[in-house]
Write a protein that holds these residues in place. Structure first.
Motif, mmCIF file in Angstrom:
data_model
loop_
_atom_site.group_PDB
_atom_site.id
_atom_site.type_symbol
_atom_site.label_atom_id
_atom_site.label_comp_id
_atom_site.label_asym_id
_atom_site.label_seq_id
_atom_site.Cartn_x
_atom_site.Cartn_y
_atom_site.Cartn_z
ATOM 1 N N ASN A 171 0.803 -1.214 0.000
ATOM 2 C CA ASN A 171 0.000 0.000 0.000
ATOM 3 C C ASN A 171 0.839 1.270 0.000
ATOM 4 O OD1 ASN A 171 -2.497 -1.376 0.063
ATOM 5 N ND2 ASN A 171 -2.185 -1.791 2.237
ATOM 6 N N SER A 172 2.133 1.126 -0.073
ATOM 7 C CA SER A 172 3.000 2.290 -0.111
ATOM 8 C C SER A 172 2.752 3.082 -1.387
ATOM 9 C CB SER A 172 4.466 1.864 -0.050
ATOM 10 O OG SER A 172 5.307 2.989 -0.066
ATOM 11 N N GLY A 173 2.681 4.407 -1.237
ATOM 12 C CA GLY A 173 2.493 5.263 -2.399
ATOM 13 C C GLY A 173 1.052 5.577 -2.720
ATOM 14 N N ILE A 174 0.112 5.070 -1.930
ATOM 15 C CA ILE A 174 -1.297 5.401 -2.142
ATOM 16 C C ILE A 174 -1.564 6.784 -1.559
ATOM 17 C CG2 ILE A 174 -3.683 4.801 -1.629
ATOM 18 C CD1 ILE A 174 -2.893 1.903 -1.563
ATOM 19 N N SER A 175 -1.959 7.711 -2.388
ATOM 20 C CA SER A 175 -2.211 9.068 -1.915
ATOM 21 C C SER A 175 -3.559 9.148 -1.210
ATOM 22 C CB SER A 175 -2.167 10.052 -3.086
ATOM 23 O OG SER A 175 -3.148 9.709 -4.051
ATOM 24 N N ARG A 176 -3.746 10.233 -0.502
ATOM 25 C CA ARG A 176 -4.999 10.433 0.223
ATOM 26 C C ARG A 176 -6.122 10.775 -0.749
ATOM 27 N NH1 ARG A 176 -3.991 14.847 4.761
ATOM 28 N NH2 ARG A 176 -6.161 14.322 5.181
ATOM 29 N N ALA A 438 4.002 9.611 0.099
ATOM 30 C CA ALA A 438 2.795 9.955 -0.650
ATOM 31 C C ALA A 438 1.678 10.445 0.268
ATOM 32 C CB ALA A 438 2.304 8.743 -1.442
ATOM 33 N N LEU A 439 1.853 10.266 1.560
ATOM 34 C CA LEU A 439 0.819 10.645 2.521
ATOM 35 C C LEU A 439 1.044 12.104 2.919
ATOM 36 C CD1 LEU A 439 -1.577 9.325 3.931
ATOM 37 C CD2 LEU A 439 -0.057 8.654 5.779
ATOM 38 N N VAL A 440 0.339 13.009 2.306
ATOM 39 C CA VAL A 440 0.527 14.448 2.501
ATOM 40 C C VAL A 440 -0.165 14.889 3.792
ATOM 41 C CG1 VAL A 440 0.125 16.733 1.516
ATOM 42 C CG2 VAL A 440 0.691 14.799 0.036
ATOM 43 N N GLN A 441 0.541 15.689 4.572
ATOM 44 C CA GLN A 441 0.027 16.169 5.859
ATOM 45 C C GLN A 441 -1.113 17.160 5.646
ATOM 46 O OE1 GLN A 441 -0.952 15.936 8.939
ATOM 47 N NE2 GLN A 441 1.163 15.528 9.641
ATOM 48 N N ASN A 442 -2.021 17.242 6.611
ATOM 49 C CA ASN A 442 -3.081 18.241 6.577
ATOM 50 C C ASN A 442 -2.499 19.646 6.641
ATOM 51 O OD1 ASN A 442 -5.535 16.842 6.276
ATOM 52 N ND2 ASN A 442 -5.565 16.251 8.433
ATOM 53 N N PRO A 443 -3.119 20.619 6.014
ATOM 54 C CA PRO A 443 -2.615 22.003 6.061
ATOM 55 C C PRO A 443 -2.510 22.511 7.507
ATOM 56 C CG PRO A 443 -4.307 21.786 4.384
ATOM 57 C CD PRO A 443 -4.310 20.503 5.156
ATOM 58 N N GLY A 444 -1.479 23.301 7.757
ATOM 59 C CA GLY A 444 -1.313 23.910 9.067
ATOM 60 C C GLY A 444 -0.499 23.109 10.036
ATOM 61 N N TYR A 445 -0.094 21.906 9.632
ATOM 62 C CA TYR A 445 0.713 21.051 10.520
ATOM 63 C C TYR A 445 2.110 20.795 9.939
ATOM 64 C CZ TYR A 445 -3.725 20.140 12.885
ATOM 65 O OH TYR A 445 -4.905 20.265 13.577
#
Length: 445
Positions: A171-176, A438-445
């Motif tokens: 599952n590596s590389g699966i984007s949100r 690939a797992l992008v952090q939520n804005p503001g963090y």
């Protein structure tokens, strides 16, 4: 492994008291997925593993629910851990261990559900009838839907993993996906589950009626008022469910599985509910790590507001208030996932948003009547919605709804003084973003 998106095994669980108590189980061992589901017994055992993951202390046992408690405005933290205080302060950091544990537990539950969904339909066993196959798979779809619902309302869009994990990097590389796409999967899973499940009443296992409960809540979150009303009405008109009196009849005196309950999680002496230890004071064998704050104590003890709901709290030998929803010894208290009281208030809110003031008021006043307080008299949509919001705060004072209620209605700035919109979603756990770029952090963090 650091992330439960990559789990390779599911826990086998076995009944310890009676085959009639499907969820009275204890962990036994973990074995390869390739061996776990091959006949009727192993299929049922695998589904027990899904329920066990749902009931785990890091999910509905305590940790995930603590997010709903501590980020609201009813509960105070009595300990000294700065990471827990982050929820009270509405400033949670990505390295917070609570969100890491909850995220991992939810994906563990999803992976176990994926195993049942993928493998049970392929089993050849005369004892595993088509009807039973459908039921087991339907239950797994429901639990996966609930899991993704919880991920979506807490973190927004998340990676959507719908197949069993076969190796650590699969599952590596699966984007949100987006939050809307995540909620869409929840709805799809519920639509798939409903015809597979029996139209029976079972307060510990998913049925069509449990699907209706989650659909009513989902449609409320999505502001699909007519649908929320429709699915809430399916349960309210079912004579198997009612508001029990007095208020504490659904939990006091070791009550379990009352007509108040739509879906609750079963715990036993072998697999206890860790909620109790957090709420009860030291004199009762707990830690009282969180406790009702002064504001909710005042509301519960006001006979015009709390009424019979004052039984949710009590005082210890040091004259300190503590929560008493979870109190049993051993800690076999059920976790209440859906109560019919919530369904009434969902329908009240959905009706109010459709300008059905009289009907919405009737649903609200059913809750107030059960609590032993005077009927509300709101005459406008806005007044009724505010009254429902305040009623939910008291009705679910020790249940993890408050934070999610205020966020979904867009009132966090007014109620919680949270003016940074980025804080309305929690950060993706830092351990996850470090593993998978690939797992992008939520804005503001």
């Amino acid at each position: 492994m650091r992330t439960l998106k990559y789990i390779l095994s599911i826990g086998l669980l076995t009944s310890t008291v009676s085959c009639n108590k499907f969820l009275d189980v204890q962990p036994l061992e973990s074995i390869s997925d390739t061996q776990t589901i091959f006949d009727k017994t192993s299929a049922e055992t695998a589904l027990r593993g899904v329920y066990s993951a749902l009931s785990n202390g890091s999910y509905y046992g305590t940790t995930f629910q603590s997010i709903g408690y501590l980020t609201g405005d009813n509960i105070q933290w009595t300990g000294s851990q700065s990471q827990v205080q982050e929820f009270i302060n509405k400033k949670v950091n990505a390295d917070n261990s609570t969100i890491g544990s909850a995220w991992t537990a939810i994906y563990r539950t999803i992976n176990r559900a994926n195993n049942v969904i993928a493998k049970v339909p392929t089993v050849t066993d005369p004892l595993l009838t088509d009807a039973l196959k459908n039921q087991l798979v339907g239950e797994a779809y429901f639990i996966r839907a609930l899991s993704y619902f919880d991920l979506a309302r807490t973190w927004g869009g998340v990676p959507l993993i719908t197949k069993p994990t076969a190796n650590p990097t699969e599952n590596s590389g699966i984007s949100r996906s987006s939050q809307a796409e995540t909620y869409a999967l929840v709805l799809k899973d519920l639509e798939t589950a409903e015809p597979l499940l029996p139209a029976t009443t079972d307060r510990y296992r998913a049925t069509r009626k449990t699907v209706w409960a989650l659909r009513s809540r989902l449609h409320l979150y999505l502001k699909e008022w007519a649908k929320a009303e429709e699915y809430a009405s399916k349960l309210i008109t079912d004579t198997n469910y009612r508001l029990v009196k007095p208020y504490n009849a659904f939990f006091a005196n070791d009550a379990r599985g009352t007509q108040e309950s739509v879906f609750e999680i079963f715990y036993s002496a072998n697999e206890t509910n860790t909620h109790r230890g957090q709420w009860q004071p030291q004199t009762n064998g707990g830690t009282r790590q969180w406790a009702p704050n002064d504001a909710i104590v005042a509301l519960l003890n006001d006979p015009k507001v709390g009424g019979g709901r004052s039984t949710l709290i009590a005082k210890d030998n040091q004259n300190r208030w503590y929560g008493n929803l979870y109190y049993r010894t051993p800690a076999t208290d059920p976790t209440f996932v859906f109560r019919i009281a919530e369904i009434y208030l969902i329908r009240a809110e959905a009706r109010a948003n459709q300008e059905k003031i009289t009907d919405g008021l009737a649903d609200l006043n059913a809750i107030r009547d059960r609590a032993g307080i005077a009927a509300a008299t709101a005459t406008t949509k806005d007044a009724l919605l505010l009254t429902i919001e305040n009623e939910r705060r008291v009705e679910f004072a020790l249940e993890p709804h408050r934070w999610f209620d205020i966020v979904r209605t867009g009132r966090a700035a007014q109620v919680f003084n949270v003016t940074d919109a980025n804080r309305l979603l929690l950060p993706i756990p830092v351990g996850e973003t470090l593993i998978d770029k690939a797992l992008v952090q939520n804005p503001g963090y």
